[in-house]
Write an enzyme that holds these catalytic residues in place. Structure first.
Site, PDB file in Angstrom:
ATOM      1  N   HIS A  46      -0.161   4.048  -3.154  1.00  0.00           N
ATOM      2  CA  HIS A  46      -1.029   3.218  -2.648  1.00  0.00           C
ATOM      3  C   HIS A  46      -2.349   3.011  -3.330  1.00  0.00           C
ATOM      4  O   HIS A  46      -3.487   2.968  -2.697  1.00  0.00           O
ATOM      5  CB  HIS A  46      -1.313   3.704  -1.104  1.00  0.00           C
ATOM      6  CG  HIS A  46      -0.318   3.604   0.024  1.00  0.00           C
ATOM      7  ND1 HIS A  46       0.751   2.666  -0.131  1.00  0.00           N
ATOM      8  CD2 HIS A  46       0.080   4.373   1.015  1.00  0.00           C
ATOM      9  CE1 HIS A  46       1.553   2.926   0.653  1.00  0.00           C
ATOM     10  NE2 HIS A  46       1.295   3.878   1.366  1.00  0.00           N
ATOM     11  N   HIS A  75      -0.511  -2.017   6.085  1.00  0.00           N
ATOM     12  CA  HIS A  75      -0.041  -0.829   6.625  1.00  0.00           C
ATOM     13  C   HIS A  75      -0.440  -0.389   8.005  1.00  0.00           C
ATOM     14  O   HIS A  75      -0.627   0.772   8.440  1.00  0.00           O
ATOM     15  CB  HIS A  75      -0.571   0.261   5.543  1.00  0.00           C
ATOM     16  CG  HIS A  75       0.399   1.463   5.430  1.00  0.00           C
ATOM     17  ND1 HIS A  75       0.979   2.091   6.517  1.00  0.00           N
ATOM     18  CD2 HIS A  75       1.099   1.938   4.614  1.00  0.00           C
ATOM     19  CE1 HIS A  75       1.624   3.125   6.123  1.00  0.00           C
ATOM     20  NE2 HIS A  75       1.854   3.053   4.878  1.00  0.00           N
ATOM     21  N   GLU A  89       6.034  -2.699   6.230  1.00  0.00           N
ATOM     22  CA  GLU A  89       5.273  -3.134   4.764  1.00  0.00           C
ATOM     23  C   GLU A  89       5.968  -3.875   3.851  1.00  0.00           C
ATOM     24  O   GLU A  89       6.740  -3.719   3.217  1.00  0.00           O
ATOM     25  CB  GLU A  89       4.700  -1.616   4.393  1.00  0.00           C
ATOM     26  CG  GLU A  89       4.269  -0.533   5.177  1.00  0.00           C
ATOM     27  CD  GLU A  89       4.321   0.685   4.542  1.00  0.00           C
ATOM     28  OE1 GLU A  89       4.145   0.983   3.381  1.00  0.00           O
ATOM     29  OE2 GLU A  89       4.716   1.643   5.190  1.00  0.00           O
TER      30      GLU A  89
HETATM   31  C1  GLA Z   1       4.147   4.563   3.133  1.00  0.00           C
HETATM   32  C2  GLA Z   1       4.875   5.520   2.439  1.00  0.00           C
HETATM   33  C3  GLA Z   1       4.943   6.939   3.140  1.00  0.00           C
HETATM   34  C4  GLA Z   1       3.604   7.472   3.430  1.00  0.00           C
HETATM   35  C5  GLA Z   1       2.747   6.395   4.239  1.00  0.00           C
HETATM   36  C6  GLA Z   1       1.230   6.654   4.327  1.00  0.00           C
HETATM   37  O1  GLA Z   1       4.673   4.114   4.283  1.00  0.00           O
HETATM   38  O2  GLA Z   1       6.225   5.121   2.132  1.00  0.00           O
HETATM   39  O3  GLA Z   1       5.733   7.823   2.309  1.00  0.00           O
HETATM   40  O4  GLA Z   1       2.980   7.538   1.967  1.00  0.00           O
HETATM   41  O5  GLA Z   1       2.739   5.175   3.404  1.00  0.00           O
HETATM   42  O6  GLA Z   1       1.188   7.960   4.903  1.00  0.00           O
END
Ligand code: GLA
Length: 377
Positions: free
Chosen positions: A130, A204, A342
């Site tokens: 991220h 997200h 997402e």
């Molecule tokens: C995304 C990732 C997850 C996790 C979340 C945040 O969805 O795929 O594995 O890291 O973000 O917690």
């Protein structure tokens, strides 16, 4: 008498509907407190005449709350988050934030572009997650404009310096949120760069359609318009395979209850993800807005239908929420309390030449559009 009353109610309903349609959706600016270092956080609330409202804050261009009526008209919040802006920094869980420069993972925090290797912070085991240590979610965005009318709209912007978090090119980004009278919240990310680079921008939001996180999501009915998904290794990096969902716990082509197969540990992918934490390849042509996902919450009757332009959508069931994070109203968020959808390109695309490209060149404009439509059943 009964009939007369019914007629009256109906007439009133028409008048109210008429008023709602004529009434403009509004965008209202306000504050959302301050960070520990004193930085003021601003917020814009988009509201329509149909009972929906969305609050977006400048920290992370975050969708901080989303109020949606249930089948009885009860207005409740359908996204997880915190009451205070500072909590988004000290207990980061990416609740409703804008993620960048690269949403999801880049293997070992390394990628090559035009013969040069770039190194990113590894903040998720061996991988980069991220956008690194201080991604777009932890940056202050600027409100460029707000407008009212048939839709209420806010445009936020952020300029990411050349080299920020290890990524090449100065990047100019906008996030535009708009809410119309049809209960559609549209979100569009746009970006340009000063040099070739890679990016994957997404939102997200953690959806819990029961309202104010009343129930977990295990009983939610989910549909994903995806014939294939991208399996991962034990560190959640795609192996490169595009696997058919048919005959697996990943088959959501017809509405399926989330909890029905989430513990099916015969499937190694369920074990690796601790449940669902996978990129699904959205059917149809990337670049065109097309149906990707649907969530139905039987208790409240709320339905979310999502259309996206992105090639993929990460379906994540809050598997890392462990009850130690207290969110809005001091509620402890636990595994399975929310669904994240997402939309973006595939995880680790910079290291997979055959995945849809994450590259952005000078002179090009990146666009990622997603529409969240709410209704009740
Ligand atoms: C995304 C990732 C997850 C996790 C979340 C945040 O969805 O795929 O594995 O890291 O973000 O917690």
């Amino acid at each position: 008498m009964k009939n007369a009353m019914a007629g009256h109610t109906l007439a009133l309903g028409i008048i109210l509907f008429g008023a709602g349609a004529a009434q403009a959706a509004t965008a209202t600016r306000g504050g959302f407190g301050a960070l520990a270092d004193g930085t003021k956080v601003e917020a814009v609330t988009l509201s329509n005449g149909a009972g929906m409202s969305a609050r977006i804050m400048t920290l992370g261009a975050t969708l901080q709350s989303l109020i949606v009526p249930d089948r009885g008209g009860r207005k409740e919040d359908v996204v997880l988050g915190y009451d205070k802006a500072q909590d988004y920094l000290t207990r980061p869980n990416y609740f409703g934030v804008s993620v960048g420069r690269y949403a999801n993972r880049i293997a070992k925090g390394k990628f090559a572009l035009d013969g040069k290797t770039y190194t990113l912070a590894t903040n998720d085991g061996p991988n980069s997650l991220h956008g690194g240590l201080k991604g777009f979610d932890k940056r202050m965005w600027k409100i460029e404009s707000v407008s009212n009318g048939s839709e209420a709209k806010v445009v936020l912007s952020y300029v990411s310096a050349d080299g920020e978090e290890g990524f090449p090119g100065e990047m100019k980004v906008t996030a535009t949120y708009s809410l119309n009278e049809q209960n559609e919240l549209k979100l569009e990310y746009r970006a340009t760069t000063s040099k070739p680079t890679v990016l994957n921008l997404t939102n997200h939001a953690y959806f819990n359609l029961s309202g104010n996180d009343t129930r977990d999501v295990m009983g939610n009915l989910v549909t994903l318009n995806a014939e294939r998904f991208t399996p991962v290794d034990a560190t959640l990096i795609p192996t490169g395979e595009r696997r058919a969902v048919a005959g697996t716990p990943f088959d959501f082509r017809k509405p399926a209850v989330v909890g029905a197969r989430i513990r099916d540990t015969r499937d190694q992918q369920i074990r690796y993800g601790r449940g669902y934490d996978h990129n699904f390849i959205v059917d149809g042509a990337a670049g065109t807005l097309r149906p990707a996902a649907r969530i139905e919450e039987p208790g409240s009757g709320r339905v979310l239908e999502m259309r996206v332009t992105a090639p993929g959508i990460q379906f994540y069931t809050g598997n890392f929420l462990d009850g130690t994070f207290f969110g809005k109203n001091n509620r402890a968020y636990r595994q399975g309390d929310a669904i994240c959808l997402e939309p973006g390109t595939f995880p680790d695309a910079p290291n997979h030449p055959d995945f849809p490209s994450a590259r952005l060149n000078l002179g090009q404009t990146y666009v990622n559009t997603m529409v969240y439509k709410f209704s009740t059943k």
